[in-house]
Design a protein around this motif. Structure first.
Motif, PDB file in Angstrom:
ATOM      1  N   ALA A  22       0.977  -1.268  -0.030  1.00  0.00           N
ATOM      2  CA  ALA A  22       0.056   0.036   0.006  1.00  0.00           C
ATOM      3  C   ALA A  22       0.954   1.314   0.009  1.00  0.00           C
ATOM      4  O   ALA A  22       0.555   2.083  -0.752  1.00  0.00           O
ATOM      5  CB  ALA A  22      -0.989  -0.183   1.194  1.00  0.00           C
ATOM      6  N   ILE A  23       1.995   1.451   0.783  1.00  0.00           N
ATOM      7  CA  ILE A  23       2.453   2.438   1.104  1.00  0.00           C
ATOM      8  C   ILE A  23       3.246   2.934  -0.263  1.00  0.00           C
ATOM      9  O   ILE A  23       3.074   4.076  -0.699  1.00  0.00           O
ATOM     10  CB  ILE A  23       3.498   2.375   2.120  1.00  0.00           C
ATOM     11  CG1 ILE A  23       3.112   2.014   3.711  1.00  0.00           C
ATOM     12  CG2 ILE A  23       4.557   3.751   2.269  1.00  0.00           C
ATOM     13  CD1 ILE A  23       2.608   3.049   4.444  1.00  0.00           C
ATOM     14  N   LYS A  25       2.341   2.203  -3.108  1.00  0.00           N
ATOM     15  CA  LYS A  25       1.345   2.769  -4.123  1.00  0.00           C
ATOM     16  C   LYS A  25       0.735   3.894  -4.132  1.00  0.00           C
ATOM     17  O   LYS A  25       0.631   4.732  -5.018  1.00  0.00           O
ATOM     18  CB  LYS A  25       0.274   1.552  -4.304  1.00  0.00           C
ATOM     19  CG  LYS A  25       0.761   0.101  -4.977  1.00  0.00           C
ATOM     20  CD  LYS A  25      -0.334  -0.999  -5.094  1.00  0.00           C
ATOM     21  CE  LYS A  25      -0.094  -2.012  -5.678  1.00  0.00           C
ATOM     22  NZ  LYS A  25      -1.113  -3.185  -5.601  1.00  0.00           N
ATOM     23  N   VAL A  26       0.674   4.247  -2.642  1.00  0.00           N
ATOM     24  CA  VAL A  26       0.104   5.567  -2.432  1.00  0.00           C
ATOM     25  C   VAL A  26       1.324   6.783  -2.968  1.00  0.00           C
ATOM     26  O   VAL A  26       0.728   7.753  -3.324  1.00  0.00           O
ATOM     27  CB  VAL A  26      -0.157   5.854  -1.002  1.00  0.00           C
ATOM     28  CG1 VAL A  26      -0.485   7.366  -0.677  1.00  0.00           C
ATOM     29  CG2 VAL A  26      -1.069   4.529  -0.351  1.00  0.00           C
ATOM     30  N   ALA A  27       2.505   6.326  -2.538  1.00  0.00           N
ATOM     31  CA  ALA A  27       3.473   7.418  -2.951  1.00  0.00           C
ATOM     32  C   ALA A  27       4.031   7.209  -4.287  1.00  0.00           C
ATOM     33  O   ALA A  27       5.030   8.004  -4.704  1.00  0.00           O
ATOM     34  CB  ALA A  27       4.755   6.976  -2.147  1.00  0.00           C
ATOM     35  N   GLY A  28       3.111   6.616  -5.094  1.00  0.00           N
ATOM     36  CA  GLY A  28       3.596   6.551  -6.565  1.00  0.00           C
ATOM     37  C   GLY A  28       4.818   5.841  -6.854  1.00  0.00           C
ATOM     38  O   GLY A  28       5.478   6.148  -7.930  1.00  0.00           O
ATOM     39  N   THR A  30       5.398   2.456  -6.917  1.00  0.00           N
ATOM     40  CA  THR A  30       5.472   1.120  -7.327  1.00  0.00           C
ATOM     41  C   THR A  30       5.855   1.188  -8.832  1.00  0.00           C
ATOM     42  O   THR A  30       5.403   2.026  -9.533  1.00  0.00           O
ATOM     43  CB  THR A  30       4.053   0.611  -7.553  1.00  0.00           C
ATOM     44  OG1 THR A  30       3.794   0.477  -6.001  1.00  0.00           O
ATOM     45  CG2 THR A  30       3.786  -0.884  -7.794  1.00  0.00           C
TER      46      THR A  30
END
Lengths: 774, 163
Positions: A22-23, A25-28, A30
């Protein structure tokens, strides 16, 4: 947070553990398929057909090849093996029982709008685009087949030499005609569903390069890491000279089950020796990648005076588009699920799928098991009205139970909690609201369904996983699972943590690489938690047993008395303990390894045979659901707004409640788009739906508040008795909305999607009838 | 085709970029600057996946010319992730499991930041209406709306980053 409580004695299974991905992905951060780049890579693009059906009389690449920056232009003759064979366990007439054929690049004939004709590799994307324009293609248009009924006309143009009938399944249990004749009430109707697109936000993409030892390596967005073998066959290479890596995928829903960019990336790197990137535009993705089948269903359903089903006669005709892909298998799901979760002694099912010049159809969430829900649930509602029985009561009288057999011969071995689901969903509902304005009407509808999880039993499905400790006591899971967003990887961390005690944040999972991680099969068919979950569970238990033996010696207890915790093992509630590091050192001294590789094998079944009398088990098990929708219809515009939605499923046991709820909520939203707005529009097989400006996906404004009911029966074939939940929520929304609209306006809609035009026309017809009668 | 010089602040760093006049901001960010947090998806300003903030306003970088950003400040998810305020967004999305495949997530995060900075994130209704330009195909929006509800109001004191 969910309302599900972690069961006594469990650590993390059943808890809202935050996903490990998740982290990033939220921070862009990935790195998705199109985010990856290599120095000196080429840019690859496809020249696609402008025609839905035509002979290619000339494909001239000379001018394109001469352009600055263009490195190569390939056509069918350049592809080492241009034919793709898809293993389809179905009755594909063209090539025998188990295979379907398509071409990497069109060879002499194009059969759908957007079919790839040539492959360009260039130094820049701009140069590649210029090359596409410079490729000269002369077409000799052929007559188009754009209707499934017409495809079966003997006079219709034949799309393949084998004829237009792609596959068929037919079966009869009991005597359907006699059953219909004996019924106290018979209802008959025709239902139609539309072509739709998966519309994941990540378009098809990947990067390829030649790695050490000449291994062709492709890092691409796919649901199927095993496609490395298909690429090897296309390139005429041994299987072990192609490697497929799947980064985290930006949505799949079945659209990345068949190959997309993989063959082309393989060809460019194999023939040029240079790395390459290919990214499809949204227009390509919408117009030229496979869709969900449009289906025409005719149902005749009969019941006795008590409302018990006595007969069902079902005729299914699906439009498979221009190539077979997985159509025969999709049709098998339709056939298996055609009677719904209902007991009926006399059933006849005739299911056919045909070739047309539409974009090929193949896998999409629900995979043929979902379209028929519009039919079998529509029939239950009609029958209820005919008999004057409450629609839910009629369903209760007819639900299948454990020990029953579906018409195809499928035994049902786990509990069927549909009555409990109806009760739980009904409890969540509030009294229907009043219409918000004059000339608006509200209505409520219900729908139930069944959907298989796991692959057909005769495919001998298996999954394998590797789990091992590092010397510092952290844990590593290696498994070639493609994670397409459903939390496929994080659920496995949760399962390993449950068994081995290691805290989830001390576990790293390496996913999706056909060369370095054990193969675990496709992220399709609602099988990944079920199959990979069982593989990881087995590996974790094996590893625990291995380590417990050594720990027991050191701690002077029996192995069963050793407790596994976050930092190490202990006995008697912590009286004596060993850190994992200490335990691993001890293992080394007695030649016990601290890693295992384990394989889970699914139940087997008698292989399907091309014989109408074949009956047997098709799937491991099913997931059942009950949904309810409240809608408000504007009687003048026909606009339908879903006010509230309750969706219930028995998932056996939740591994991660938030992930389960996410699958249900996302499935409902996608199902509501299917019900109300989404469709691919063709004109003489030209796909006109090239953008999200035309293809209407629900936003937060359209999707109502979705209330989920997660029932845990404790029965299922997955890890800790979980059932799969990826596909099941997609079935009920369309029939639930159909029933709610019927409740609101008094008219029955049977053709998806229920657009404002169609709803308004139904309202007008109903009002004119009323005027005429009045 | 002609090239133009664009002086753009990207995540607080001044950049002087010489780009073709028709180059899209999304391509400049992704291909020239290696900032891949903004994603290409619909190409027509519908889905919100390529959202970045230009002078604090959310724009679809797939249809925004780089040269039009001349003299402006561009904030991408990579830049926002460095700001203290980001921690609130991260926690909200994580706690509500407001993502699945994650491809749309940076676009949602930046849209919500812009709404909040503009004082337009005051209610659940604001959240829903404010997100009408962002598509998520996985979650059904419920968890995203719940995460956004945790962000209603002003940024926590001391956490407000630079715009």
């Amino acid at each position: 947070m969910s309302g599900v409580e972690v069961k006594p004695g469990r650590r993390v299974v059943g808890s809202d553990l935050a996903r490990h991905d998740a982290i990033e992905k939220v921070a862009g951060r990935t790195v998705y398929a199109a985010d990856f780049a290599l120095p000196g890579m080429l840019h690859a693009r496809l020249k696609r057909s402008d025609y839905a059906h035509a002979k290619l009389t000339r494909v001239d690449t000379t001018a394109a090849e001469a352009l600055d920056g263009v490195v190569a232009v390939y056509t069918a003759a350049d592809v080492p093996r241009n034919t793709v064979w898809v293993d389809v366990p179905g009755q594909t007439l063209e090539v025998g029982a188990l295979k379907a054929r398509s071409n990497v690049l069109a060879d002499g004939v194009v059969r759908y709008h957007g079919e790839p004709i040539a492959l360009v590799a260039a130094e820049s994307d701009d140069a590649a685009l210029a090359a596409l324009d410079a490729i000269e293609v002369d077409y000799e248009p052929l007559p188009v087949v754009d209707d499934a009924e017409r495809a079966l006309d003997p006079e219709a143009p034949q799309i393949h030499e084998s004829g237009n009938l792609l596959a068929h399944w037919e079966l009869e249990e009991g005597d359907a005609e006699a059953g219909i004749a004996s019924a106290a009430a018979v209802v008959e109707d025709e239902y139609r569903t539309q072509f739709i697109d998966h519309a994941y936000l990540e378009p098809e993409a990947g990067v390829s390069w030649r790695d050490t030892d000449g291994v062709i390596t492709i890092r691409a967005a796919t649901q199927v890491v095993e496609h490395f073998r298909d690429v090897a066959r296309i390139l005429d290479l041994p299987d072990n000279k192609v490697r497929l890596i799947t980064p985290y995928v930006g949505g799949g829903f079945g659209g990345k089950e068949d190959m997309t960019v993989e063959p082309y990336l393989g060809i460019v790197v194999a023939l040029t020796g240079r790395p390459a990137r290919m990214v499809w535009s949204r227009q390509e993705s919408l117009q030229a990648r496979q869709n969900r089948h449009a289906v025409r269903m005719r149902y005749r359903t009969g019941a006795d005076a008590d409302g018990r089903l006595v007969a069902m006669d079902v005729d299914i005709l699906s439009d498979g588009g221009a190539y077979a892909l997985l159509s025969a298998l999709v049709l098998l799901y339709s056939t298996t699920c055609a009677a719904g979760p209902y007991r009926c002694p006399n059933v006849r099912i005739r299911a056919r799928t045909v070739y047309t010049n539409h974009t090929p159809c193949s896998a999409m969430r629900g995979f043929g098991g979902m379209q028929v829900a519009l039919g079998y649930e529509g029939q239950m509602d009609r029958l209820a009205a005919e008999l004057g029985v409450d629609p839910l009561e009629l369903r209760r009288r007819n639900f299948v139970e454990r020990g029953d057999t579906l018409p195809i011969g499928q035994p049902l071995e786990t509990t069927v909690e549909l009555p409990a689901l109806i009760e739980a969903v009904t409890e969540r509902l509030e009294p229907p609201p009043e219409p918000s304005a004059p000339r608006r009407a509200v209505g409520r509808g219900f729908a139930c369904n069944l959907q298989p999880y796991g692959r057909c039993v005769w495919l001998n499905d298996w999954s394998s996983a590797w789990i091992g400790f590092e010397l510092d006591g952290t844990l590593v899971i290696r498994i070639a699972v493609p994670d397409i967003g459903g939390g496929q990887a994080s659920s496995l961390i949760q399962i390993a943590s449950e068994v081995l005690g290691v805290a989830p944040e001390r576990i790293t999972i390496h996913i999706g690489d056909s060369a370095l991680n054990p193969l675990t099969g496709t992220t399709t068919a609602t099988r990944q938690l079920y199959m990979s979950g069982n593989a990881v569970l087995k590996a974790a238990r094996d590893l625990r047993e291995q380590l417990a033996g050594v720990a027991a010696e050191l701690l002077e207890v029996e192995p069963e008395q050793v407790e596994f915790g976050a930092e190490g093992v202990s006995v008697a509630g912590g009286e004596r303990s060993l850190e994992f590091r200490e335990l691993l050192a001890a293992c080394a001294s007695v030649d016990v390894s601290w890693h295992v590789h384990a394989t889970y094998r699914a139940p087997k079944g008698v292989p399907w045979q091309a014989d109408e009398s074949w009956r047997g088990r098709v799937f491991p098990d099913f997931t059942y659901g009950c949904h309810a929708a409240d809608v408000e219809v504007d009687l003048d515009s026909g606009q339908t707004r879903v006010l509230r939605y309750v969706a219930g499923h028995d998932v056996g046991q939740t591994i991660n409640p938030q992930s389960v709820e996410g699958q249900i909520e996302g499935g409902v939203a996608m199902g509501l788009g299917y019900a109300l707005s989404e469709r691919l529009v063709f004109d003489e097989a030209q796909n006109l739906t090239g953008s999200f400006a035309q293809y209407l996906i629900p936003t937060a404004v359209e999707v109502p508040e979705i209330d989920t009911v997660v029932l845990e029966s404790g029965e299922g074939m997955g890890p800790f008795n979980a059932r799969g939940i990826g596909e099941p929520p997609i079935g009920p929304p369309a029939p639930a909305v159909a029933a709610a609209i019927r409740d609101a306006i008094g008219a029955r809609l049977t053709e998806l999607p229920f657009t404002p035009e169609r709803v308004a026309a139904a309202v007008r017809a109903r009002e004119e009838d009323a005027d005429a009668e009045g | 085709m002609g090239e133009v010089t664009a002086r753009i602040g990207v995540n607080g760093t001044p950049r002087e970029l010489v780009v073709p006049a028709q180059e899209l901001l999304l391509d400049t960010l992704r291909e020239r600057l290696g900032l891949t947090g903004a994603k290409r998806s619909c190409d027509v300003q519908v889905c919100g996946t390529c959202t970045v903030l230009v002078d604090g306003e959310p724009v679809s970088s797939c249809t925004y010319l780089t040269c039009d950003a001349d003299g402006r400040e561009v904030l991408t998810i990579e830049g926002f992730a460095e700001q203290p305020e980001f921690a609130e967004f991260e926690r909200a999305f994580d706690e509500r499991a407001a993502l699945q495949c994650g491809f749309c997530t940076p676009g949602f995060v930046l849209t919500l930041k812009a709404l909040r900075d503009a004082g337009e994130l005051r209610s659940r209704e604001d959240v829903i209406q404010g997100l009408d330009g962002n598509i998520c195909r996985c979650t059904g929006y419920k968890s995203i709306v719940e995460a956004a509800e945790m962000l209603i109001g002003e940024p926590a004191a001391g956490l407000r980053g630079e715009r």
